[in-house]
Design an enzyme around this catalytic site. Structure first.
Site, short mmCIF file in Angstrom:
data_model
loop_
_atom_site.label_atom_id
_atom_site.label_comp_id
_atom_site.label_asym_id
_atom_site.label_seq_id
_atom_site.Cartn_x
_atom_site.Cartn_y
_atom_site.Cartn_z
N TYR A 135 0.85 -1.19 0.00
CA TYR A 135 0.00 0.00 0.00
C TYR A 135 0.89 1.24 0.00
O TYR A 135 1.49 1.59 1.02
CB TYR A 135 -0.91 -0.05 1.24
CG TYR A 135 -1.86 1.12 1.43
CD1 TYR A 135 -2.03 2.12 0.47
CD2 TYR A 135 -2.62 1.22 2.58
CE1 TYR A 135 -2.91 3.18 0.67
CE2 TYR A 135 -3.50 2.27 2.79
CZ TYR A 135 -3.63 3.24 1.83
OH TYR A 135 -4.50 4.30 2.03
N LYS A 163 -1.23 -1.17 -4.23
CA LYS A 163 -2.32 -0.19 -4.23
C LYS A 163 -1.62 1.15 -4.30
O LYS A 163 -0.92 1.55 -3.35
CB LYS A 163 -3.12 -0.34 -2.93
CG LYS A 163 -3.98 0.84 -2.56
CD LYS A 163 -4.93 0.40 -1.46
CE LYS A 163 -5.33 1.50 -0.49
NZ LYS A 163 -5.85 2.68 -1.10
C1 NAY Z 1 -7.80 3.51 1.86
O1 NAY Z 1 -6.87 2.85 2.31
O2 NAY Z 1 -8.89 3.47 2.40
C2 NAY Z 1 -7.57 4.39 0.71
O3 NAY Z 1 -6.46 4.82 0.48
C3 NAY Z 1 -8.65 4.75 -0.21
C4 NAY Z 1 -8.19 5.71 -1.25
C5 NAY Z 1 -8.66 7.09 -0.93
N1 NAY Z 1 -7.65 7.83 -0.31
C6 NAY Z 1 -7.88 8.58 0.77
C7 NAY Z 1 -6.76 9.33 1.32
O4 NAY Z 1 -8.95 8.69 1.30
O5 NAY Z 1 -10.35 7.04 -2.52
C8 NAY Z 1 -9.19 7.75 -2.19
C9 NAY Z 1 -9.52 9.22 -1.98
O6 NAY Z 1 -10.39 9.39 -0.90
C10 NAY Z 1 -10.19 9.82 -3.20
O7 NAY Z 1 -9.39 9.60 -4.31
C11 NAY Z 1 -10.41 11.33 -3.02
O8 NAY Z 1 -9.18 12.01 -3.00
#
Ligand code: NAY
Length: 296
Positions: A135, A163
């Site tokens: 990740y 990821k």
């Molecule tokens: C996780 O581990 O839950 C994630 O990284 C999900 C990915 C999201 N990142 C964050 C920081 O929330 O979906 C993205 C993000 O919210 C979206 O792209 C809006 O910036």
């Protein structure tokens, strides 16, 4: 491999007003998501508030999701902690519960080199037989991984992918070139899903899929179709998602998504855990009126 390609929801952790985990809402959310055609769940990641949960809570959440999903979708358990020992504990639990793969955030806070980071992943992989998905989220961890790091880890068959939560799609494309076709890449920033797919992503793990899974399931169908994707449709779907995302990022990702799911009747309350931001009445009203207008 097919079971690992597609749209994976980075699941929210529903909470009751006192900040405790709301398991009935979690079960409802799982059902709601599966009904909309997602390929799987990424359980206990950033969106799941992992780093402000106890390990026991992370385990209970995974158990609930595995039971509720009942083999219908692929389950990736995020087991990453800043320490290797606790990550191993969670990975072993994930294996006992029947998760399909584990994932771990790059260790952050203590500054270690690529060598220690690689050894961290090797130790977690050695503790179970589950596939590992790295990740990468430099915006949150402050850690940039080198191409040599990816190339070395991708030679370990147990490390099946990454990821990739970064807007640097050049780097994503370079991973595709350096690590080969088999290495799975998940786009991690939903606002560039279509771009990530063209840089070689096999799927996506995202938080906004909690509130708008259908849009991304359709985009994934388009980009993975045998014949050439229909670009105008793809662009229109991405633009539709980005309109919501542009509104959301003026507030806060996790609290906003919980609020929308609360308005949709999936979550019983929109609570997030301290110290995350709780919306003021004025902010809630702005979100409600935007939601009401976008529904019409
Ligand atoms: C996780 O581990 O839950 C994630 O990284 C999900 C990915 C999201 N990142 C964050 C920081 O929330 O979906 C993205 C993000 O919210 C979206 O792209 C809006 O910036």
């Amino acid at each position: 491999r097919d079971a690992f390609c597609g749209i994976f929801t980075a699941l929210l952790t529903p909470m009751s007003e006192d900040g405790e985990i709301d398991f009935p809402s979690l079960e409802r959310l799982v059902e709601h998501q599966i009904g909309q055609g997602i390929r799987g769940f990424y359980v206990g990641g950033s969106t799941g508030e992992a780093f402000i949960l106890t390990s026991d809570e992370r385990e209970r959440i995974l158990e609930t999701v595995v039971r509720a999903a009942a083999g219908r979708v692929t389950i990736v358990a995020h087991v990453g902690c800043i320490g290797t020992k606790e990550s191993i504990r969670l990975a072993k639990h994930a294996e006992r519960q029947g998760a399909d793969a584990v994932s771990a955030v790059v260790p952050f806070y203590y500054k270690v080199t690529m060598k220690e980071i690689r050894e961290h992943y090797e130790a977690i992989m050695a503790a179970t037989s589950l596939p590992m998905i790295v990740y990468h989220f430099p915006g949150a961890t402050g850690v940039s991984l080198t191409m040599d790091f990816y190339e070395q880890l991708s030679r370990t068959p147990q490390c099946i992918g990454v990821k990739f939560t970064s807007l640097n799609l050049f780097e994503m494309q370079q991973i595709r070139t350096r690590c080969g076709k088999q290495f799975l890449i998940y786009n991690g920033h939903d606002e560039v899903y279509a771009g990530g797919a063209s840089a070689g992503a096999d799927g996506a793990i995202g938080s906004t899929f909690n509130m708008m899974p259908g849009l991304f399931v359709r985009m994934h169908e388009l980009v993975s179709a045998e014949e050439r994707p229909h670009m105008p449709t793809l662009q229109a779907l991405q633009a539709e998602a980005n309109e919501v995302i542009a509104h959301m990022v003026q507030f806060d990702v996790i609290a906003y998504e919980k609020y929308i799911l609360y308005l949709q009747g999936v979550l019983a309350t929109p609570t997030v855990r301290q110290p995350l931001k709780q919306f003021t009445r004025e902010e809630r009203e702005r979100i409600e009126s935007y939601y009401a207008q976008s529904e019409t």
